[in-house]
Design a protein around this motif. Structure first.
Motif, PDB file in Angstrom:
ATOM      1  N   ARG A   1      48.545  39.685  47.381  1.00  0.00           N
ATOM      2  CA  ARG A   1      48.009  40.918  46.824  1.00  0.00           C
ATOM      3  C   ARG A   1      49.041  41.554  45.900  1.00  0.00           C
ATOM      4  O   ARG A   1      50.233  41.542  46.180  1.00  0.00           O
ATOM      5  CB  ARG A   1      47.652  41.890  47.958  1.00  0.00           C
ATOM      6  CG  ARG A   1      46.798  41.275  49.077  1.00  0.00           C
ATOM      7  CD  ARG A   1      45.364  41.111  48.678  1.00  0.00           C
ATOM      8  NE  ARG A   1      44.691  42.384  48.662  1.00  0.00           N
ATOM      9  CZ  ARG A   1      44.136  42.947  49.745  1.00  0.00           C
ATOM     10  NH1 ARG A   1      44.184  42.360  50.910  1.00  0.00           N
ATOM     11  NH2 ARG A   1      43.528  44.117  49.640  1.00  0.00           N
ATOM     12  N   MET A   2      48.544  42.175  44.825  1.00  0.00           N
ATOM     13  CA  MET A   2      49.429  42.801  43.850  1.00  0.00           C
ATOM     14  C   MET A   2      49.318  44.321  43.823  1.00  0.00           C
ATOM     15  O   MET A   2      49.990  44.975  43.036  1.00  0.00           O
ATOM     16  CB  MET A   2      49.152  42.235  42.465  1.00  0.00           C
ATOM     17  CG  MET A   2      49.716  40.845  42.220  1.00  0.00           C
ATOM     18  SD  MET A   2      51.507  40.758  42.450  1.00  0.00           S
ATOM     19  CE  MET A   2      52.075  41.890  41.176  1.00  0.00           C
ATOM     20  N   GLY A   3      48.466  44.900  44.649  1.00  0.00           N
ATOM     21  CA  GLY A   3      48.377  46.351  44.699  1.00  0.00           C
ATOM     22  C   GLY A   3      47.366  46.948  43.743  1.00  0.00           C
ATOM     23  O   GLY A   3      46.879  48.046  43.963  1.00  0.00           O
ATOM     24  N   SER A   4      47.033  46.245  42.675  1.00  0.00           N
ATOM     25  CA  SER A   4      45.999  46.715  41.749  1.00  0.00           C
ATOM     26  C   SER A   4      45.483  45.530  40.953  1.00  0.00           C
ATOM     27  O   SER A   4      46.173  44.517  40.779  1.00  0.00           O
ATOM     28  CB  SER A   4      46.542  47.782  40.790  1.00  0.00           C
ATOM     29  OG  SER A   4      47.378  47.209  39.805  1.00  0.00           O
ATOM     30  N   ALA A   5      44.248  45.664  40.468  1.00  0.00           N
ATOM     31  CA  ALA A   5      43.649  44.605  39.657  1.00  0.00           C
ATOM     32  C   ALA A   5      44.452  44.396  38.371  1.00  0.00           C
ATOM     33  O   ALA A   5      44.629  43.257  37.913  1.00  0.00           O
ATOM     34  CB  ALA A   5      42.201  44.952  39.337  1.00  0.00           C
ATOM     35  N   ALA A   6      44.938  45.490  37.784  1.00  0.00           N
ATOM     36  CA  ALA A   6      45.685  45.377  36.529  1.00  0.00           C
ATOM     37  C   ALA A   6      46.963  44.563  36.720  1.00  0.00           C
ATOM     38  O   ALA A   6      47.307  43.714  35.884  1.00  0.00           O
ATOM     39  CB  ALA A   6      46.019  46.766  35.997  1.00  0.00           C
ATOM     40  N   ARG A   7      47.663  44.801  37.808  1.00  0.00           N
ATOM     41  CA  ARG A   7      48.894  44.052  38.053  1.00  0.00           C
ATOM     42  C   ARG A   7      48.588  42.586  38.369  1.00  0.00           C
ATOM     43  O   ARG A   7      49.329  41.696  37.953  1.00  0.00           O
ATOM     44  CB  ARG A   7      49.673  44.700  39.203  1.00  0.00           C
ATOM     45  CG  ARG A   7      50.270  46.051  38.834  1.00  0.00           C
ATOM     46  CD  ARG A   7      50.949  46.702  40.025  1.00  0.00           C
ATOM     47  NE  ARG A   7      51.998  45.854  40.578  1.00  0.00           N
ATOM     48  CZ  ARG A   7      53.211  45.709  40.065  1.00  0.00           C
ATOM     49  NH1 ARG A   7      53.542  46.377  38.963  1.00  0.00           N
ATOM     50  NH2 ARG A   7      54.096  44.941  40.639  1.00  0.00           N
TER      51      ARG A   7
END
Length: 668
Positions: A297-303
């Motif tokens: 997981r990256m914490g946000s879709a944008a990241r």
């Protein structure tokens, strides 16, 4: 004979003339051969097993096996084993494409589908008690979160209810799991993937415990024209020769990558990690490692999108099991209706050197975290309380923002929608005031979970109306804002539990907000530990006259210690909020000194004058600073981005106009 030996020589195959490669027979029709088996018309296949099917049966320890033109055609064939009018229990958190295919195919056969998490055995048992279930359809492991069901217990439950157990073992393959030995009736493989392993064949297979089922499946295959074409069969046999070597290499590399990603503080889904929720169960069922698939997981879709765009060795493509390693933001691939977390990246590990893959991800993550990288900033929303007040929604103390939730929920949804329109890519649920201080102990006891669920639902509706917008579940300091002295560790779990239960079905991540102490943050992290969703920890700072040379939380604990805690708790991001903008950069610097680039940092400041620890946020409707114009706040936000923040928004007093200006400046 070991599988390695069987596959290397394809069980001693010969082409009839001494050649050691199986012959490729392309003929559609065949003349009768005296004393030989009848082959007839190619659509019907031979009377018995082909060489490929015999080998596939040996791989799974099956009585027999059948090959199909694709994994999807094999799956649809399996439905013929279920009488019309019965129900199929299907893994809820499983392969998205199959869910749609099976829904349509089951309806055509007069069957119904019900989604259920196969790790929830109590619910599975309850559904089986209806007596309507004809098949339990499990995935081992579930794709793309890689949850591990207990196959032996599932088989016992299914058989007790007169149902079959089918296990889709595509991702694990016979190298890692033999479901038939654990009680399964049918094993499904999309042989397109790891069994072939070269990305150049469409194929599927069913391995059966009961040979009597072969006749029904073979007839369906003939009727639907879904036999595996000869050239595909020949290519699949070629691929199987190296199956064991490929799986050993890819699985060993996946294990290394999982550990490496977890060491960077990312949330990693991989059954081989000790903190996987079913790790003990995985150890009891897997053999030869834990497979070549993992997600993080990256914490946000944008990241997540930024990482996928930045890799150079991983190939940004869907599917799995090819020689080359593949990467994708899975929710983007699945599209509308996906149950996959928006920030999840799925990896299919191939045959490259592990060091090269690690280096590729290292470079991509470094690029994503680089200061001021354009387009990489996640934009949060602003202060919900003041947005509701100025819009004319019901608003007063002590209920504060909870009043609109209780009396005019449509105004909450509208406020969320305005922040989305302003450019927010993460919106926060209006659950901050769902604590006894604001709504009273009696109402909290009776209504907290229901109101939290409503808050989550309203945010979810607004997010889904946008594009790529995530919902953060707000977890407040349950004993009062800015009051670390009031925190009681022995009571925190009970106050957080109804909020977590109500919000969980609707949110993509957790946001523990305005945490004044390490103890508050730790309690919040413990409250959501079993939900499988990432948590962002956001701390409030001493500011104004209370500010110190060393950045500190309102408890007086150093920001550096908070950063170490965020790392230890596995937080997906560390943020600072509900403090004056002027103290934020110092906190960013202190956190970055501890974390480096291992955890994304964020800021969402408030527009209040200084509030000291003897008071409390939201005890009164505080005045908003007149000097924090949109241009002034945007200039500060640009400074935070240059200083390493990649998640930026606003807290109390920061409105949609501020968020619009910040989004325009930082994302373009």
């Amino acid at each position: 004979m070991k599988i390695d030996t069987l596959l290397a020589g394809l069980d001693g195959v010969s082409d009839g003339a001494g050649g050691l490669v199986p012959p490729l027979r392309l003929s559609v029709t065949h003349a009768p051969q005296p004393g030989g088996p009848s082959r007839g018309y190619a659509r019907s296949g031979p009377e018995g097993e082909t060489l490929l099917e015999t080998i596939l049966a040996r791989l799974d320890g099956a009585a027999t096996a059948l090959a199909f033109a694709s994994g999807a055609s094999a799956a649809q064939a399996a439905l013929t084993l279920v009488p019309p009018g019965r129900e199929i229990l299907l893994e809820a958190e499983g392969y998205y494409e199959f869910r749609g295919i099976l829904t349509r195919a089951a309806a055509a056969r007069g069957l119904s589908l019900r989604l259920v998490e196969m790790t929830d055995l109590e619910t599975v048992a309850a559904l089986l008690s209806s007596g309507r279930t004809g098949m339990v359809w499990a995935e081992f492991p579930g794709n793309p979160l890689w949850q591990v069901p207990d196959l032996r217990r599932l088989s016992t439950l299914a058989h007790s209810a007169g149902a079959l157990l089918l296990v889709d073992a595509t991702a694990a393959t016979p190298h890692h799991i033999h479901p038939l030995t654990l009680g399964a009736d049918v094993v499904l493989h999309s042989a397109t993937k790891f069994l072939n392993g070269h990305g150049d064949v469409l194929a599927g297979a069913l391995a059966l415990a009961d040979p009597a089922a072969r006749k029904t499946l073979a007839q369906h295959r003939t009727d639907t024209g879904t036999i595996l074409p000869p050239f595909s069969e020949w290519l699949l046999l070629r691929g199987l020769r190296t199956f064991v070597l490929r799986m050993e290499r890819a699985s060993a590399t996946a294990a290394r990558l999982a550990v490496w990603l977890a060491d960077r503080g990312l949330t990693v889904h991989y059954p081989g990690l000790p903190d996987h929720p079913q790790h003990a169960l995985a150890c009891a069922q897997y053999a030869n490692g834990f497979g070549p698939m993992l997600s993080f997981r990256m914490g946000s879709a944008a990241r997540a999108d930024a990482v996928v765009a930045a890799v150079r060795i991983f190939r940004p493509a869907t599917s799995l099991g090819s020689p080359e390693s593949l990467i994708e933001r899975r929710a983007a691939t699945e599209g509308p209706g996906t149950r996959c977390p928006a920030d999840l990246i799925r990896l299919s590990i191939g045959l490259e050197a592990a060091e090269d893959l690690i280096g590729d991800l290292q470079a991509a993550l470094d690029t994503t975290n680089r200061k001021g990288q354009p387009g990489m900033i996640t934009i949060l929303d602003g202060g919900m309380g003041h947005e509701l007040e100025r819009s004319g929604a019901p608003f007063r103390q002590p209920e504060w923002s909870a009043l609109a939730l209780m009396e005019a929920p449509e105004t909450v949804r509208a406020a969320h929608a305005r922040f989305v329109a302003a450019g927010a890519t993460v919106i926060t649920t209006n659950s901050y005031a769902l604590v006894p201080f604001h709504i009273g102990q009696a109402r909290f006891d009776t209504d907290a979970e229901r109101l939290a669920s409503l808050a989550g639902q309203l945010a979810r509706e607004a997010a889904d109306a946008g594009s790529g917008v995530q919902v953060a579940g707000s977890l407040p300091p349950v004993f009062g804002s800015y009051r670390p002295d009031l925190f009681r560790a022995d009571q925190a779990a009970a106050l957080l539990a109804p909020l977590v239960a109500g919000l969980a079905p609707h949110v993509d991540l957790w946001l523990a907000e305005t945490q004044s102490s390490l103890e508050e943050a730790e309690a919040a992290a413990e409250a959501v530990a079993g939900t499988g969703k990432p948590i962002w920890l956001s701390f409030t700072l001493r500011d104004g006259d209370e500010a110190t040379d060393e950045p500190c939380l309102r408890s007086g604990q150093p920001v550096a210690d908070a950063a170490r805690l965020a790392l230890r708790l596995g937080a997906s991001a560390m943020l600072f909020n509900c403090s004056m903008p002027e103290v934020m950069q110092g906190a960013l610097d202190a956190a970055r000194a501890v974390l480096g680039d291992r955890i994304p940092l964020g800021v969402y400041a408030n527009a209040f004058t200084s509030q000291d620890e003897d008071g409390g946020a939201n005890e009164v409707v505080s005045a908003v600073r007149e000097d924090l114009t949109t241009s002034a706040y945007t200039a500060m936000a640009e400074g935070w981005a240059a200083g390493g923040a990649t998640i930026i928004g606003g807290c109390c007093g920061i409105g949609t106009e501020h968020i619009h200006a910040v989004a325009g400046a930082l994302r373009g």
